[in-house]
Design an enzyme around this catalytic site. Structure first.
Site, short mmCIF file in Angstrom:
data_model
loop_
_atom_site.label_atom_id
_atom_site.label_comp_id
_atom_site.label_asym_id
_atom_site.label_seq_id
_atom_site.Cartn_x
_atom_site.Cartn_y
_atom_site.Cartn_z
N GLY A 15 6.82 11.88 -0.23
CA GLY A 15 6.21 11.15 0.90
C GLY A 15 7.00 11.43 2.15
N LEU A 16 6.64 12.54 2.82
CA LEU A 16 7.47 13.01 3.94
C LEU A 16 6.81 12.75 5.29
CD1 LEU A 16 8.65 16.35 2.29
CD2 LEU A 16 9.94 14.21 2.48
N VAL A 80 5.45 6.48 0.42
CA VAL A 80 4.08 6.73 0.86
C VAL A 80 3.43 5.43 1.30
CG1 VAL A 80 3.88 8.71 -0.71
CG2 VAL A 80 3.01 6.48 -1.44
N SER A 134 14.31 -1.01 6.44
CA SER A 134 13.94 -1.35 7.82
C SER A 134 14.76 -0.54 8.81
CB SER A 134 14.14 -2.83 8.10
OG SER A 134 13.75 -3.08 9.45
N LYS A 188 12.33 -8.11 2.30
CA LYS A 188 11.85 -7.22 3.38
C LYS A 188 10.60 -7.81 4.03
CE LYS A 188 11.25 -3.95 6.22
NZ LYS A 188 10.26 -2.94 6.23
N HIS A 191 11.71 -10.48 6.30
CA HIS A 191 12.32 -9.79 7.46
C HIS A 191 11.23 -9.40 8.45
CE1 HIS A 191 13.01 -5.98 9.54
NE2 HIS A 191 14.29 -6.28 9.61
N ASN A 192 10.16 -8.82 7.95
CA ASN A 192 9.08 -8.41 8.84
C ASN A 192 8.38 -9.62 9.47
OD1 ASN A 192 9.70 -5.83 8.02
ND2 ASN A 192 7.59 -5.22 7.69
N GLU A 195 10.40 -10.55 12.20
CA GLU A 195 10.17 -9.52 13.24
C GLU A 195 8.91 -9.89 14.07
OE1 GLU A 195 10.40 -5.40 11.65
OE2 GLU A 195 8.41 -5.12 12.50
N TYR A 196 7.86 -10.34 13.39
CA TYR A 196 6.64 -10.77 14.09
C TYR A 196 6.97 -11.93 15.05
CZ TYR A 196 2.96 -8.41 11.25
OH TYR A 196 2.11 -7.51 10.65
N ARG A 292 -1.59 -12.29 16.93
CA ARG A 292 -2.05 -10.90 16.83
C ARG A 292 -3.54 -10.88 16.51
NH1 ARG A 292 2.29 -6.74 14.09
NH2 ARG A 292 4.17 -7.62 14.98
N1 LIG Z 1 6.68 3.49 9.90
C1 LIG Z 1 7.61 2.56 9.87
O1 LIG Z 1 8.22 2.18 10.89
C2 LIG Z 1 7.97 1.93 8.56
C3 LIG Z 1 7.23 2.15 7.42
N2 LIG Z 1 7.61 1.60 6.23
C4 LIG Z 1 6.86 1.86 5.01
O2 LIG Z 1 7.26 3.14 4.51
C5 LIG Z 1 6.14 3.81 3.89
C6 LIG Z 1 5.92 5.14 4.59
O3 LIG Z 1 5.61 4.88 5.93
P1 LIG Z 1 5.31 6.05 6.97
O4 LIG Z 1 6.38 7.06 6.88
O5 LIG Z 1 5.05 5.38 8.27
O6 LIG Z 1 4.02 6.76 6.40
P2 LIG Z 1 2.53 6.24 6.14
O7 LIG Z 1 2.53 4.81 5.73
O8 LIG Z 1 1.70 6.64 7.29
O9 LIG Z 1 2.12 7.13 4.85
C7 LIG Z 1 1.96 8.50 4.95
C8 LIG Z 1 2.47 9.17 3.69
O10 LIG Z 1 1.78 8.68 2.53
C9 LIG Z 1 1.27 9.79 1.81
N3 LIG Z 1 0.07 9.40 1.07
C10 LIG Z 1 -0.94 8.63 1.51
N4 LIG Z 1 -1.86 8.47 0.53
C11 LIG Z 1 -1.40 9.15 -0.54
C12 LIG Z 1 -1.88 9.37 -1.86
N5 LIG Z 1 -3.02 8.80 -2.29
N6 LIG Z 1 -1.14 10.12 -2.70
C13 LIG Z 1 0.01 10.67 -2.29
N7 LIG Z 1 0.54 10.50 -1.06
C14 LIG Z 1 -0.17 9.75 -0.20
C15 LIG Z 1 0.98 10.80 2.89
O11 LIG Z 1 0.81 12.08 2.34
P3 LIG Z 1 -0.02 13.22 3.13
O12 LIG Z 1 0.94 13.79 4.13
O13 LIG Z 1 -0.43 14.15 2.10
O14 LIG Z 1 -1.17 12.52 3.80
C16 LIG Z 1 2.25 10.66 3.72
O15 LIG Z 1 3.34 11.29 3.14
C17 LIG Z 1 4.96 2.84 4.01
O16 LIG Z 1 4.87 2.08 2.85
C18 LIG Z 1 5.35 1.95 5.19
O17 LIG Z 1 4.77 0.68 5.12
C19 LIG Z 1 8.75 0.85 6.12
C20 LIG Z 1 9.51 0.61 7.21
C21 LIG Z 1 9.18 1.09 8.53
O1 LIG Z 2 8.58 -2.47 8.27
C1 LIG Z 2 8.61 -2.17 9.43
C2 LIG Z 2 9.81 -2.44 10.24
O2 LIG Z 2 10.72 -3.24 9.61
C3 LIG Z 2 7.40 -1.56 10.06
O3 LIG Z 2 7.63 -1.14 11.35
C4 LIG Z 2 6.21 -2.43 9.89
O4 LIG Z 2 5.20 -1.64 9.33
C5 LIG Z 2 5.67 -3.02 11.15
O5 LIG Z 2 4.67 -3.93 10.78
P1 LIG Z 2 3.27 -4.07 11.52
O6 LIG Z 2 2.64 -2.69 11.55
O7 LIG Z 2 2.53 -5.05 10.70
O8 LIG Z 2 3.60 -4.55 12.91
#
Ligand SMILES: NC(=O)C1=CN([C@@H]2O[C@H](COP(=O)(O)OP(=O)(O)OC[C@H]3O[C@@H](n4cnc5c(N)ncnc54)[C@H](OP(=O)(O)O)[C@@H]3O)[C@@H](O)[C@H]2O)C=CC1
Ligand SMILES: O=C(CO)[C@H](O)[C@H](O)COP(=O)(O)O
Length: 483
Positions: A15-16, A80, A134, A188, A191-192, A195-196, A292
Site C-alpha cells: 500500500g504505497l 491501504v 498519526s 487512534k 485521537h482523531n 483532532e476534529y 462538518r
Molecule cells: N492520509 C493520511 O493523512 C492518513 C491516512 N491514514 C490511513 O492510512 C491508510 C492509507 O492512507 P493513504 O496513504 O492516504 O491512502 P488511501 O487511503 O488513499 O489508500 C490508497 C491505497 O490503498 C490501495 N488500495 C485501495 N483499494 C485496494 C484494494 N481493494 N486492494 C489493494 N489495495 C487497495 C491503493 O492501491 P492502488 O494504488 O492500487 O490504488 C493505495 O495503495 C488509510 O487507511 C488511511 O485512513 C492514517 C493516518 C493519516
Molecule cells: O488519521 C489522520 C490523522 O491523524 C488522517 O489525517 C485522517 O484521515 C483525517 O480524518 P478526516 O479525513 O476524517 O478529517
C-alpha cells in the site's frame, strides 16, 4: 523486480499511497531492509526509482513475490484504504503466510474490525496487529506517533522497528504497545476525534475574530502565530497561522477560495458512535463532527440563507480588539482542555469495556510528537497522569483547574458574544455547557427522571433514602417502593 527475490527483508509494506510510501521510506532510512508492494505496480516502481538510494528496498510486483522477499517470521504492514480494501488485502495475503507471521494494519481501521480480524487470524496461527499511525504525510516520513494494538509477541518483533521510526520527544519514542487486538485503533480513533474538536475550536476562533472584529485572514494568522508562542503551542495552531498567511495564485486569501464544506472519512463519527455506546459525553468531538455535517448540507444552508438574514437584526457590536483576542484565546484553551478531558474519559471507558490495560499517561506521552494533535499541552496531561494515574477527570487536576478558572469569564463572554452576533460556536458553547453541567450542584436530570416515571413507570431514586420508587401518577399519587 520480476526475478524471484531472496527472503532478506526484515519487514514488508503493501500500500504505497501517501502514507505507505513515506512510512516505507522512513523504515528504509532507519536501516531496515524493506520489501515494498502495491496493487498498482507503477507506485512501487516510482518509489524505488525516486527514493531507492535512501535505503535497502526490495521492490516486488506480485503478492507471492512480496511475501517471498520477507524473512520469517514475517512482519507485514498493510497501508491501504480502510474497510473492504483492507479485508481484500488480508484475504490475498493469508494463504501465502506461515504460522507465527505478523500482519499489521496501519490504516485507520474501525477498532471492531480489528478485533474481528485479530480473532480470525489468530485462529490460523497468525498474529494480527491494529496499528494507529498519526502524523499525515510528513509525519509518516520523518517520525509519526504510533499506537500499537496486538499481542506481546507481535510487539516484541514490531516494536523495535516502529520505535526506531517514530518521532522522539526528550529521548522517548512516540510509539507504544497500547494493549491487545483493537486497543491501538481505538486510541487512534479517539485521537482523531480530538483532532476534529481541536480543528473546530480553531475554526470557531478564526470565525469570531474575522466576523466580530473584522480582522483579515493575514491579521488572524498573526494572532495565531502569537498564540503559538504560549500555552496553545501546537502543530495545528502553527499550521493555522501558516494557512491563514497564504494567498491563492489569484491574490485572494487561500481560505477564501476553499469551499466551506468539510469532508470526513469516518474516525470522528466512529468516536461519537462509540462514545454514545459507552455513555461518555464527548460533546466537543460530537459538535465538531456535526459541524462538518452541517457545512456539507448545501441545499439546507441555501434555503435558510434565503429566509433568514445572515446576521441578527440590530447593531453589530465591536468589542475592543486586544480584549476580545485575549478572550478568544482563553476560551480556546479552556474548550480544548474540555475536549481532551472528554477524549481521555472515552479511552478510559473503552479500556474498561474491552478489558484493555491502557496507560493513559503514556497516550499523552506518545502524542507529544509526530501526530496531528501534538502540543505542548500534552506534557501537562502526561504530568497529571503521572501524579494521579486513576484521576477522575483531567479538568480537576491542579494545572487544568487553574487554567479553566482563569479563563472562565472570558469563555462566557465569547460564547455570549457569539450568541448575540450570530457567529456559530458549537464547540465553544457545548464545552462551556459541559463544564457548567459538571460543576452544577443539582442538575435538571431530576425532572427528567420524574417525567420518565410519569409516562413510563421507569422509576426513580430519592435523595433522602435508598431504593427505587414509582409514583402512581394516574392513580392516587402514592409512592411505591420497588426495591
Ligand atoms: N492520509 C493520511 O493523512 C492518513 C491516512 N491514514 C490511513 O492510512 C491508510 C492509507 O492512507 P493513504 O496513504 O492516504 O491512502 P488511501 O487511503 O488513499 O489508500 C490508497 C491505497 O490503498 C490501495 N488500495 C485501495 N483499494 C485496494 C484494494 N481493494 N486492494 C489493494 N489495495 C487497495 C491503493 O492501491 P492502488 O494504488 O492500487 O490504488 C493505495 O495503495 C488509510 O487507511 C488511511 O485512513 C492514517 C493516518 C493519516
Ligand atoms: O488519521 C489522520 C490523522 O491523524 C488522517 O489525517 C485522517 O484521515 C483525517 O480524518 P478526516 O479525513 O476524517 O478529517
Amino acid at each position: 523486480m520480476s526475478e524471484q527475490s531472496e527472503a532478506r527483508a526484515t519487514i514488508g509494506l503493501t500500500g504505497l499511497a501517501t502514507m505507505g510510501r513515506n512510512l516505507a521510506r522512513n523504515i528504509a532510512r532507519h536501516g531496515h531492509t524493506i520489501a515494498v508492494h502495491n496493487r498498482t505496480t507503477q507506485k512501487t516502481t516510482d518509489l524505488v526509482e525516486q527514493f531507492g538510494d535512501e535505503g535497502d528496498f526490495v521492490a516486488t510486483e506480485s503478492m507471492e513475490e512480496f511475501v517471498g522477499a520477507i524473512a520469517q517470521p514475517r512482519t507485514i504492514v498493510i497501508m491501504v484504504k480502510a474497510g473492504d480494501p483492507t479485508d481484500a488485502v488480508i484475504d490475498e495475503l493469508v494463504p501465502l503466510l506461515d504460522e507465527g507471521d505478523i500482519v499489521v494494519d496501519g490504516g485507520n481501521a474501525h477498532f471492531t474490525d480489528t478485533i474481528r480480524r485479530e480473532k480470525a487470524l489468530s485462529e490460523k496461527g497468525l498474529h494480527f496487529v491494529g496499528m494507529g499511525v498519526s502524523g499525515g504525510e510528513e509525519g509518516a516520513l520523518n517520525g509519526p506517533s504510533i499506537m500499537v494494538g496486538g499481542s506481546d509477541h507481535a510487539y516484541e518483533h514490531l516494536g523495535p522497528i516502529m520505535e526506531s521510526i517514530a518521532a522522539q520527544v526528550d529521548g522517548t519514542p512516540c510509539c507504544t504497545h497500547v494493549g491487545p487486538d483493537g486497543a491501538g485503533h481505538f486510541v487512534k480513533m479517539v485521537h482523531n476525534g480530538i483532532e476534529y474538536a481541536d480543528m473546530q475550536l480553531i475554526a470557531e476562533s478564526y470565525d469570531l475574530l474575522r466576523s466580530t472584529l473584522g480582522l483579515s485572514p493575514k491579521e488572524i494568522g498573526e494572532v495565531f502565530e502569537e498564540w503559538n508562542g504560549g500555552d496553545l503551542e501546537s502543530f495545528l495552531i502553527e499550521m493555522t497561522a501558516d494557512v491563514l498567511a497564504h494567498d491563492d495564485a489569484s491574490g485572494e486569501p487561500f481560505v477564501d477560495v476553499v469551499r466551506d464544506a468539510a469532508e470526513q472519512k469516518g474516525t470522528g463519527r466512529w468516536t461519537v458512535q462509540s462514545a454514545l455506546d459507552l455513555g461518555v459525553p464527548v460533546t466537543g468531538i460530537a459538535e465538531a463532527t456535526f459541524a462538518r455535517s452541517l457545512s456539507g448540507h448545501t441545499s439546507q444552508r441555501e434555503a435558510a440563507r434565503k429566509v433568514f438574514s445572515t446576521s441578527p437584526e440590530g447593531e453589530r457590536e465591536q468589542p475592543d480588539r486586544d480584549t476580545f483576542v485575549d478572550q478568544v484565546r482563553a476560551a480556546l484553551y479552556a474548550s480544548k482542555v474540555v475536549a481532551y478531558a472528554q477524549g481521555f474519559d472515552q479511552i478510559a471507558a473503552g479500556a474498561e469495556e474491552h478489558d484493555w490495560d491502557v496507560d493513559l499517561g503514556m497516550m499523552a506521552t506518545i502524542w507529544r510528537g509526530g501526530c496531528i494533535i501534538r502540543a505542548q499541552f500534552l506534557d501537562r496531561i502526561r504530568e497529571a497522569y503521572a501524579e494521579e494515574p486513576d484521576l477522575t477527570t483531567l479538568l480537576t487536576t491542579r494545572y487544568f483547574a487553574e487554567a479553566v478558572k482563569d479563563g472562565v469569564d472570558a469563555w462566557r463572554e465569547v460564547v455570549a458574544t457569539s450568541a448575540r452576533t450570530g457567529v456559530p460556536t458549537p464547540a465553544f458553547s457545548s464545552s462551556l455547557a459541559y463544564f457548567d453541567g459538571l460543576r452544577r450542584e443539582r442538575l435538571p436530570a431530576a425532572l427528567i427522571q420524574a417525567l420518565r416515571d410519569n409516562f413510563g413507570a421507569h422509576t426513580y431514586e430519592r435523595v433522602d433514602r435508598e431504593g427505587t420508587f414509582h409514583t402512581l401518577w394516574a392513580g392516587d399519587r402514592s409512592e411505591q417502593e420497588m426495591s
